[in-house]
Design a protein around this motif. Structure first.
Motif, PDB file in Angstrom:
ATOM      1  N   ASN A  84       0.757  -1.039  -0.206  1.00  0.00           N
ATOM      2  CA  ASN A  84       0.045   0.091  -0.012  1.00  0.00           C
ATOM      3  C   ASN A  84       0.622   1.428   0.044  1.00  0.00           C
ATOM      4  OD1 ASN A  84       0.951  -0.780   2.664  1.00  0.00           O
ATOM      5  ND2 ASN A  84      -0.623   1.001   3.319  1.00  0.00           N
ATOM      6  N   ILE A  85       2.135   1.184   0.049  1.00  0.00           N
ATOM      7  CA  ILE A  85       3.268   2.471   0.005  1.00  0.00           C
ATOM      8  C   ILE A  85       3.226   2.682  -1.281  1.00  0.00           C
ATOM      9  CG2 ILE A  85       5.199   3.061   0.921  1.00  0.00           C
ATOM     10  CD1 ILE A  85       3.127   2.238   3.112  1.00  0.00           C
ATOM     11  N   LEU A  86       2.989   3.942  -1.890  1.00  0.00           N
ATOM     12  CA  LEU A  86       3.429   4.121  -3.150  1.00  0.00           C
ATOM     13  C   LEU A  86       4.343   5.387  -3.103  1.00  0.00           C
ATOM     14  CD1 LEU A  86      -0.106   3.623  -3.228  1.00  0.00           C
ATOM     15  CD2 LEU A  86       0.467   3.560  -5.718  1.00  0.00           C
ATOM     16  N   GLN A  87       5.648   5.113  -3.682  1.00  0.00           N
ATOM     17  CA  GLN A  87       6.576   6.152  -3.759  1.00  0.00           C
ATOM     18  C   GLN A  87       6.532   6.998  -4.868  1.00  0.00           C
ATOM     19  OE1 GLN A  87      10.211   4.694  -2.620  1.00  0.00           O
ATOM     20  NE2 GLN A  87      11.491   6.466  -2.662  1.00  0.00           N
ATOM     21  N   LEU A  88       6.091   8.258  -4.950  1.00  0.00           N
ATOM     22  CA  LEU A  88       6.092   9.048  -6.183  1.00  0.00           C
ATOM     23  C   LEU A  88       7.286   9.580  -6.617  1.00  0.00           C
ATOM     24  CD1 LEU A  88       2.637  11.135  -5.010  1.00  0.00           C
ATOM     25  CD2 LEU A  88       2.843   8.705  -5.870  1.00  0.00           C
ATOM     26  N   ASN A  89       8.284   9.436  -5.959  1.00  0.00           N
ATOM     27  CA  ASN A  89       9.618  10.193  -6.228  1.00  0.00           C
ATOM     28  C   ASN A  89      10.327   8.698  -6.666  1.00  0.00           C
ATOM     29  OD1 ASN A  89       9.994  12.637  -6.858  1.00  0.00           O
ATOM     30  ND2 ASN A  89      10.997  13.005  -4.882  1.00  0.00           N
ATOM     31  N   SER A  90      11.004   8.788  -7.714  1.00  0.00           N
ATOM     32  CA  SER A  90      12.005   7.664  -8.078  1.00  0.00           C
ATOM     33  C   SER A  90      12.895   7.402  -6.878  1.00  0.00           C
ATOM     34  CB  SER A  90      12.393   7.573  -9.387  1.00  0.00           C
ATOM     35  OG  SER A  90      11.437   7.771 -10.483  1.00  0.00           O
ATOM     36  N   ASP A  91      13.176   6.055  -6.630  1.00  0.00           N
ATOM     37  CA  ASP A  91      14.372   6.160  -5.744  1.00  0.00           C
ATOM     38  C   ASP A  91      15.646   6.285  -6.382  1.00  0.00           C
ATOM     39  OD1 ASP A  91      14.756   3.620  -6.855  1.00  0.00           O
ATOM     40  OD2 ASP A  91      14.169   2.337  -5.431  1.00  0.00           O
ATOM     41  N   GLU A  92      16.665   6.160  -5.306  1.00  0.00           N
ATOM     42  CA  GLU A  92      17.959   6.484  -5.848  1.00  0.00           C
ATOM     43  C   GLU A  92      18.815   5.437  -6.745  1.00  0.00           C
ATOM     44  OE1 GLU A  92      19.153   9.552  -2.274  1.00  0.00           O
ATOM     45  OE2 GLU A  92      19.454   7.188  -1.829  1.00  0.00           O
ATOM     46  N   ASN A  93      18.281   4.044  -6.450  1.00  0.00           N
ATOM     47  CA  ASN A  93      18.722   3.104  -7.274  1.00  0.00           C
ATOM     48  C   ASN A  93      18.133   2.973  -8.939  1.00  0.00           C
ATOM     49  OD1 ASN A  93      19.903   1.574  -5.326  1.00  0.00           O
ATOM     50  ND2 ASN A  93      18.608   0.184  -5.015  1.00  0.00           N
ATOM     51  N   THR A  94      16.853   3.451  -8.779  1.00  0.00           N
ATOM     52  CA  THR A  94      16.349   3.709 -10.321  1.00  0.00           C
ATOM     53  C   THR A  94      17.046   4.989 -10.886  1.00  0.00           C
ATOM     54  OG1 THR A  94      14.390   2.808  -9.359  1.00  0.00           O
ATOM     55  CG2 THR A  94      14.502   4.386 -11.554  1.00  0.00           C
TER      56      THR A  94
END
Length: 631
Positions: A333-343
């Protein structure tokens, strides 16, 4: 006898100043302890404040009991000791009902009820505080709390109960506004209009007049479905500037929405930039079934706390700002709207090799967590593509002096130059075997070779431009740009620069001694190129206008998955997880591919001629390049 009496009188008269002095000293000591407790409380050291106040309570007289009880109430509230806090409130109300602290007690009780999701009880407390005719600054704060509370869809029977015992004319108007709002919220605009008709406009407080007109206008619209979103923001404390800017973006987006079939309402919690308040806020919001999603918080640490708190819940939690790796693994249910650093690091490497065709790639990055995360994923992707960096350099703290790093990179550039063979001028001769049969005279040599010019080495002047390094990956922290941008041109590296979104600062890049040396720079970023419009003008006077657009885009994103039916939490979550591509004001959203709760859309921007232009964007593992030519 007379002497004894006279002596006693002298003793008593002489002792009076001593007793007065002692009382003054004790009062002064109590005041100092109270001030010390307030300092500890304001700095978040609630336990220390509680210890000081309990000690003060035993020493102080009746004059200071009310203020000490009130401060203990606040300290216990900060420590989540709700019952102890309420006990202190009862002490004040019972022992000193005329105290100037009573209004603050009611306000604090209202905050406690809000934390427990008991909004009608909270409204009752806020109205009691308001009825005390306090100073204007206090009224402003109370009115803000009331406005936030009455929009939480308080049950109409509870409002009627409060109206039956409320005699303050302004408070009655506030309750009638609450009742009208509830009717309109329930899709009954006619009932709302009837309630509004019973309000005497002269009794509506000035701060509520705009709200009154909004409700009046809403009664002329056909019934619409109301959608409630929970919001957790730092509206006070360390990150309050970011939180308030984000809130402005939310409100601007709601106001710009077309006349849809639904109304979007917000229940806003101030987490005070603190983790403990974040936990309280998300737990209360998750319990309210009418809330279909929660937005926030902004700070990476508090976002992690919120994600942990709701990891077993089904309510969608939209994290708008954090780029932390692994955040989405805490729950579906956690939606991350900013791409993470790995991506970000992975896509930067992919673009460098597959699109730009770079081979000799150097890396210069900060030796902090962000730098290591970006560089690790960048290098891992290079390895998968069959390459390794020709040079990897780190810097610590602020990059005020990067001579060592840039000289090391220039030395690598020199080492990549083609090596000259000392026998090349001889080995390059073509000797015909027939020529060996004839005698060769020195007269045949009419041009003797001149002395060779000095061959330059890596120790020579940095004014010599080197182009043997095809590209350099320069991810930086946001506050490092001015240092990097002014030093990079000094070392004459004719190379393709690839940076992160911290380079998106035209005010610095467009300086005469910087911009020309960074022409054609590529930036991999969540943020689009800057587009001037009415909302960017509204946000531009703020330093961190990206938070305004993040708030704006959150409303747009949620509106895109909301329609008139099936508005439960699971449906909203499924629609967001399956979203292939959505263009917001500042960001593009794409949750296609795994994990389906991480936004994998990243912009590819190019800096040229004092501006950024879009070259396309990554969507999942694909690069959308149909509308641009590769540089």
């Amino acid at each position: 006898m007379n002497k004894a009496t006279n002596w006693l009188g002298i003793v008593l008269i002489s002792a009076a100043p001593l007793l007065a002095h002692q009382s003054w000293f004790e009062n002064r000591s109590v005041k100092q302890q109270l001030k010390k407790a307030v300092v500890h409380y304001n700095e978040g050291r609630f336990a220390t404040a509680e210890t000081i106040l309990n000690k003060t309570l035993k020493q102080s007289g009746d004059n200071y009991k009310s203020v000490t009880w009130y401060l203990l109430m606040k300290a216990n509230y900060g420590l989540s000791k709700i019952e102890e806090s309420r006990e202190m409130a009862r002490n004040v109300l019972q022992s000193d009902p005329q105290s100037t602290y009573v209004k603050h007690v009611f306000s604090c009780l209202g905050d406690m009820f809000v934390d427990e999701g008991k909004y009608s009880a909270a409204l009752r407390m806020y109205l009691r505080a308001r009825a005390l005719q306090s100073d204007e600054l206090f009224l402003e704060k109370i009115d803000q709390r009331i406005m936030n509370t009455l929009k939480v869809n308080i049950s109409l029977p509870r409002v009627d109960e409060m109206l039956s015992v409320e005699f303050d004319l302004q408070n009655r108007s506030v309750l009638l506004l609450t009742k009208a709002y509830g009717a309109i919220y329930a899709g009954q605009p006619d009932d709302g209009a009837q309630t509004l008709s019973g309000i005497n406009i002269d009794n509506v407080p000035d701060r509520y007049f705009d709200f009154y007109e909004e409700l009046l206008l809403a009664t002329y619209h056909p019934p619409r479905k109301n959608i409630t979103i929970g919001v957790v923001l730092p509206l006070s404390g360390e990150y309050q500037s970011q939180g308030n800017l984000f809130l402005e973006g939310l409100k601007s987006a709601i106001q710009s929405q077309p006349d849809e079939l639904h109304n979007l309402s917000l229940i806003i919690y101030d987490n005070r930039s603190k983790g403990i308040e974040t936990i309280r806020a998300v737990k209360v919001l998750a319990k309210k079934q009418e809330i279909i999603a929660i937005v926030g918080p902004l700070n990476a640490g508090n976002a992690l706390i919120a994600a942990n708190s709701l990891s077993s819940s089904m309510i969608p939690l939209l994290i708008p700002s954090s780029v932390e790796n692994g955040l989405v693994t805490l729950g579906e249910n956690i939606l991350q709207l900013n791409s993470d650093e790995n991506t970000r690091g992975r896509f930067a490497a992919r673009y460098a090799v597959q699109k730009l065709g770079l081979k000799n790639i150097a890396v210069l990055a900060p030796a902090n967590e962000m730098g290591h995360n970006l560089v690790d994923s960048f290098c891992k992707e290079l390895d998968l593509l069959g390459q390794i960096p020709v040079k990897l350099e780190w810097y610590s703290d602020f990059p005020e002096d990067l001579r060592r790093q840039f000289k090391s990179i220039r030395k690598t550039a020199w080492d990549l130059l083609p090596k000259e063979d000392e026998y090349s001028e001889f080995l390059g001769l073509e000797i015909d075997s027939l020529d060996a049969l004839f005698t060769i005279s020195v007269d045949d040599f009419f041009d003797l070779p001149k002395d060779q010019e000095k061959v330059l080495s890596s120790k020579d002047s940095s004014k010599i431009s080197l182009d043997t390094i095809d590209g350099i990956y320069l991810p930086i922290s946001p506050n490092h740009l001015s240092y990097l941008a002014t030093q990079f041109p000094l070392y004459n590296l004719n190379t393709q620069v690839i940076g992160n979104e911290a380079w998106q600062n035209l005010e610095i890049l467009n300086q005469e001694n910087i911009g020309p040396h960074l022409s054609k720079m590529i930036v991999i970023s969540n943020r689009k190129e800057f587009v001037q419009n009415e909302f960017s003008v509204q946000a531009d006077h703020h330093k961190n206008n990206e938070f305004f657009f993040q708030g704006f885009d959150c409303v747009q994103l949620l509106s895109a998955v909301i329609n008139e039916d099936n508005l439960d939490r699971k449906t909203i979550l499924d629609r967001l997880n399956s979203m292939d591509e959505f263009h917001g004001m500042e960001r593009i959203f794409s949750f296609s591919g795994e994990p389906s709760n991480l936004n994998k859309a990243l912009q590819v921007l190019q800096y040229d001629q004092n501006n950024f232009s879009s070259l396309g964007f990554f969507k999942g593992d694909s690069l959308i390049t149909s509308f641009f030519q590769a540089p």
